[in-house]
Design a protein around this motif. Structure first.
Motif, short mmCIF file in Angstrom:
data_model
loop_
_atom_site.label_atom_id
_atom_site.label_comp_id
_atom_site.label_asym_id
_atom_site.label_seq_id
_atom_site.Cartn_x
_atom_site.Cartn_y
_atom_site.Cartn_z
N GLU A 299 -11.66 19.06 6.37
CA GLU A 299 -12.78 19.71 5.81
C GLU A 299 -12.37 21.37 5.22
O GLU A 299 -11.80 21.68 6.26
CB GLU A 299 -14.01 19.69 6.53
CG GLU A 299 -15.21 20.45 6.07
CD GLU A 299 -16.39 20.54 7.05
OE1 GLU A 299 -17.50 21.00 6.68
OE2 GLU A 299 -16.25 20.29 8.07
N ARG B 100 -5.02 23.17 0.06
CA ARG B 100 -6.32 23.00 -0.29
C ARG B 100 -6.73 24.23 -1.10
O ARG B 100 -7.61 24.47 -1.90
CB ARG B 100 -7.33 22.45 0.85
CG ARG B 100 -7.29 21.05 0.95
CD ARG B 100 -8.52 20.34 -0.03
NE ARG B 100 -8.53 19.03 0.40
CZ ARG B 100 -9.27 18.54 1.40
NH1 ARG B 100 -9.80 19.02 2.22
NH2 ARG B 100 -9.46 17.14 1.55
N GLU C 129 -8.07 14.46 -2.29
CA GLU C 129 -9.36 13.93 -2.35
C GLU C 129 -9.56 12.77 -1.20
O GLU C 129 -10.64 12.75 -0.77
CB GLU C 129 -9.89 13.39 -3.83
CG GLU C 129 -9.81 14.43 -4.73
CD GLU C 129 -11.21 15.52 -4.47
OE1 GLU C 129 -12.00 14.88 -3.94
OE2 GLU C 129 -11.31 16.43 -5.16
N THR D 1 -10.94 14.03 2.10
CA THR D 1 -12.17 14.52 2.35
C THR D 1 -12.85 13.88 3.52
O THR D 1 -12.61 12.68 3.73
CB THR D 1 -13.11 14.33 1.16
OG1 THR D 1 -13.15 12.84 0.94
CG2 THR D 1 -12.69 15.15 -0.01
#
Length: 389
Positions: free
Chosen positions: A196, A314, A365, A368
Motif C-alpha cells: 500500500e 512506487r 499494479e 496493490t
C-alpha cells in the motif's frame, strides 16, 4: 457448510467465515510481516464485502486492529484472546492448545495463518492456509539459538504437512521451500505481497528539522541491522564518498538486529556525521523520507519479498540494490542493480549512474492490496470447494 449463509452458486460454497490469526503481531516490532498483514487486511476490505472475517487478536495488540472492525463495511470483527503477543512462550503455548478449538467455536470455515506458526489443529475440522515468508533460519543459522532453529524447522515441516495451501511471496521462496520441504511442494502457491503506497500527508519540514536534512539531498534505506542486510558494505560506500569530498548523508530507518555492531561500524569509519539512524518511525514519517530522498539504497542479500524497494519505486525514486534471492524478480528488473553485493567500487559506480537518471515511477499494479487480497480469497474458495467434497 452451514445453511444460514447466502449461497455462492458460482463457486459452489456458502459465504465464508474466515479466521485470521493475529496473536503473533507485536506492534512496531514485527517489521515487514506486520506491514504485510495490515496491507492485506486493508485489501480484504477493498475487494471482499461478502465474506466475514474473525480477527483473533491478543490483549496487547487488539486496539491496533480495532480500526478494521469499525470500518463501514462491517464484515470484520475482533476476537480478543486471553494472551499477550509480547509474552512469546505463553502465546505460542496458548495458540497451540486453544486456537483451533476457539476457531471452531467461532464457527470459522477456514483459518488463515499469515505466518508459519500453524497451531495444533486438534482433529483438522477446519482447513488451514498459511504463509511462509522465508526460510531464513536455514540460510543464516547463526542468527538463531539451537532451540529456536529446531522450533522453526519443526513448525515449517508441520505447516507443510497439515496446511491445505501454503502461500509464499516469490518464485524464489517457492523453489526454496520445495527443496527444503518436499511434502509441501504440491500445496505451494505464489502470491506477491500487498504493497500500500500512500502520500505521507506531513510537510517535509517536520523531518528536515528533526534530522537536519534537505529534500533530495540524502540517501534513504529501510532495513533492520541483521548481517544479511549488508549494511556494512553501505557504510563503506559512505566512507569512500566522504574521502572523495561528497558528504551526502545516509538516513536509515528500521528496527531489530545488531545495533551495537552497526554503531561500532559507523564510528570506526569516521562517518558519524553522515549516517542518521532514525530507529522506528511512523508510517507517515517513513513515507515522507521516501518522498524526499535522492536515491533509495537497498544492499540486502536475502529477502522473502523485499517491500522497501517497491515502496520507493512506487514513489518515483531511483533504487540501487542487489539482485540477490528474490529481489530482481520482485522489482521486475526496474532498479539499478549491483552484481557484486559486497563490491564497494561497483556500488559507487551504480550510485553515480542512478543519480544521473531521471526519476521514473513503477506502478506494480499486481502488488496493490486489493489485487493480492483477491488472490487470497480465491485460494480460500478453492480450498473450501475441495474441503466440502
Amino acid at each position: 457448510m452451514r445453511s444460514d449463509r447466502n449461497s455462492k452458486d458460482d463457486i459452489g460454497v456458502d459465504r465464508m467465515r474466515i479466521g485470521v490469526d493475529l496473536l503473533w503481531v507485536r506492534v512496531g516490532v514485527c517489521g515487514g510481516t506486520e506491514s504485510f498483514i495490515r496491507n492485506l487486511l486493508f485489501g480484504f476490505i477493498q475487494c471482499d464485502a461478502e465474506n466475514e472475517y474473525v480477527l483473533f487478536v491478543s490483549r496487547d495488540n487488539a486496539e491496533s486492529f480495532r480500526i478494521y472492525e469499525t470500518r463501514d463495511e462491517g464484515n470484520m470483527r475482533l476476537c480478543v484472546c486471553p494472551v499477550d503477543s509480547a509474552d512469546r512462550i505463553r502465546r505460542i503455548l496458548w495458540e497451540n492448545m486453544h486456537l483451533a478449538r476457539l476457531a471452531r467455536r467461532q464457527r470459522t470455515d477456514i483459518m488463515f495463518i499469515p505466518v508459519y506458526s500453524v497451531p495444533w489443529t486438534w482433529g483438522g475440522r477446519v482447513p488451514y492456509v498459511c504463509v511462509i515468508h522465508d526460510l531464513q533460519a536455514l540460510h543464516f543459522p547463526q542468527y538463531f539459538s539451537a532451540v529456536r532453529r529446531l522450533f522453526l524447522k519443526n513448525k515449517w515441516k508441520y505447516a507443510c504437512k497439515v496446511s491445505a495451501r501454503i502461500i509464499v511471496s516469490s518464485k524464489y521462496c517457492k523453489e526454496d521451500l520445495k527443496r527444503q520441504y518436499p511434502v509441501g511442494a504440491g500445496k505451494c502457491l505464489v502470491i506477491y505481497d500487498p504493497v500500500e503506497t500512500k502520500q505521507s500527508g506531513i510537510p517535509f519540514e517536520m523531518v528536515k528539522n528533526k534530522y537536519g536534512i534537505d529534500s533530495e539531498e540524502y540517501f534513504y534505506c529501510v532495513s533492520s541491522m541483521l548481517p544479511h542486510k549488508n549494511l556494512e558494505t553501505l557504510l563503506e560506500v559512505m566512507a569512500c564518498r566522504k574521502r572523495g569530498g561528497d558528504m551526502t548523508p545516509l538516513v536509515l530507518s528500521g528496527v531489530g538486529g545488531e545495533k551495537a555492531a552497526f554503531e561500532e561500524a559507523v564510528e570506526s569509519r569516521g562517518i558519524r556525521n553522515m549516517v542518521i539512524d532514525t530507529g522506528f518511525v511512523t508510517d507517515e514519517e517513513r513515507d515522507c523520507l521516501y518522498e524526499n530522498c535522492r536515491l533509495f539504497l537497498f544492499p540486502s542479500v536475502f529477502e522473502g519479498f523485499g517491500l522497501p524497494p517497491v515502496e520507493a519505486m512506487r514513489r518515483g525514486k531511483r533504487v540501487v540494490m542487489t539482485r540477490e534471492s528474490c529481489l530482481e524478480e520482485v522489482t521486475q528488473g526496474k532498479a539499478v542493480y549491483v552484481d557484486g553485493p559486497y563490491d564497494v567500487n561497483e556500488w559507487m559506480e551504480k550510485i553515480e549512474r542512478a543519480m544521473a537518471m531521471p526519476p521514473v515511477e513503477a506502478a506494480f499494479e499486481e502488488y496493490t492490496p486489493g489485487s493480492a487480497a483477491g488472490a487470497y480469497v480465491r485460494v480460500f474458495e478453492d480450498v473450501l470447494k475441495g474441503f466440502v467434497r
